[in-house]
Design a protein around this motif. Structure first.
Motif, PDB file in Angstrom:
ATOM      1  N   LEU A  44       0.816  -1.214   0.000  1.00  0.00           N
ATOM      2  CA  LEU A  44       0.000   0.000   0.000  1.00  0.00           C
ATOM      3  C   LEU A  44       0.850   1.266   0.000  1.00  0.00           C
ATOM      4  O   LEU A  44       0.675   2.157  -0.839  1.00  0.00           O
ATOM      5  N   SER A  77       1.643   3.996  -3.382  1.00  0.00           N
ATOM      6  CA  SER A  77       1.049   5.321  -3.185  1.00  0.00           C
ATOM      7  C   SER A  77       2.115   6.371  -2.872  1.00  0.00           C
ATOM      8  O   SER A  77       1.794   7.541  -2.679  1.00  0.00           O
ATOM      9  N   TYR A 115      -2.269  -4.705  -7.598  1.00  0.00           N
ATOM     10  CA  TYR A 115      -3.512  -4.177  -7.066  1.00  0.00           C
ATOM     11  C   TYR A 115      -4.355  -5.303  -6.465  1.00  0.00           C
ATOM     12  O   TYR A 115      -5.107  -5.083  -5.501  1.00  0.00           O
ATOM     13  N   THR A 168      -3.371  -5.546  -2.906  1.00  0.00           N
ATOM     14  CA  THR A 168      -3.986  -4.503  -2.089  1.00  0.00           C
ATOM     15  C   THR A 168      -5.446  -4.849  -1.787  1.00  0.00           C
ATOM     16  O   THR A 168      -5.924  -4.659  -0.662  1.00  0.00           O
TER      17      THR A 168
END
Length: 230
Positions: A91, A95, A134, A137
């Motif tokens: 994560l 980001s 993804y 996540t």
């Protein structure tokens, strides 16, 4: 350090059948494992702390890790103990933010580490590979939501039963011993130790779980599921 041949075999076998990487296509699995490096952590050693810059992705091969989150009063809340098959660290990395949790080795831990540079290189070479990361996540968010639901469950017996079922789901085979102390379990459930001990006793007397020294296990999964759903 590069993975020794035996460690490569063992890690590949485990992570190809458990956890996030097992759900990815074989080409991606091999790409990740080829870049992975072996890291070992002693019990209570910090893997990373809240606020750290993200360095990469960790996949637990052996041992158990504790994941804690900071509270408003400056203390850490022990959210979960996680076992082999867990991948964590995605994560903050994608980001470009700092770590939101602290991950500590609860036992001696062996993990595969894939650096941030290597992971970004994978996506630069094939932008569609962002979907694979993804998916991790998404998987970790599903775990987080299940933990939140558990803590919000009224009734100590039901909350305990649901958490034990969740941890039982994370084991290679249901019914194995869950190796953690009652103090740790009480923290994870936001429950006082005496309240937890009474709940453990009731579920054990009902024949749904077994309690040992610093460990417990689900012995009648179907009955415990039915009980928690009632």
């Amino acid at each position: 350090m590069p993975l020794p041949r035996e460690e490569t075999r063992r890690s590949t076998e485990l992570l190809s059948v458990r956890g996030w990487l097992a759900s990815r296509d074989p080409a991606f699995q091999q790409q990740v494992l080829a870049l992975a490096r072996l890291r070992s952590f002693a019990p209570k050693q910090t893997i990373y702390r809240v606020g750290d810059e993200p360095d990469g992705l960790y996949g637990v091969v052996e041992g158990s890790v504790s994941i804690s989150v900071p509270t408003d009063n400056g203390l850490d809340y022990l959210a979960v103990r996680a076992d082999p098959g867990l991948w964590i660290g995605d994560l903050a990395l994608f980001s470009d933010q700092r770590r939101l949790v602290t991950v500590t080795a609860a036992t001696a831990v062996t993990a595969l580490f894939v650096s941030a540079l290597d992971m970004r290189a994978i996506v630069r070479a094939d932008p569609e590979r962002f979907r694979d990361f993804y998916a991790l996540t998404h998987e970790n968010m599903a775990l987080t939501l299940r933990l939140l639901t558990n803590v919000a469950t009224p009734g100590s017996d039901h909350r305990l039963g649901m958490r034990l079922l969740q941890h039982d789901d994370m084991q290679p085979t249901p019914g194995q011993w869950l190796e953690y102390s009652q103090d740790e379990l009480a923290q994870m459930l936001a429950m006082s130790l005496p309240t937890l001990q009474r709940a453990l006793k009731r579920l054990a007397q009902a024949g749904m779980i077994e309690v040992g020294y610093a460990r417990m296990r689900v012995i009648d999964r179907d009955r415990l599921i039915s009980y928690c759903a009632a």
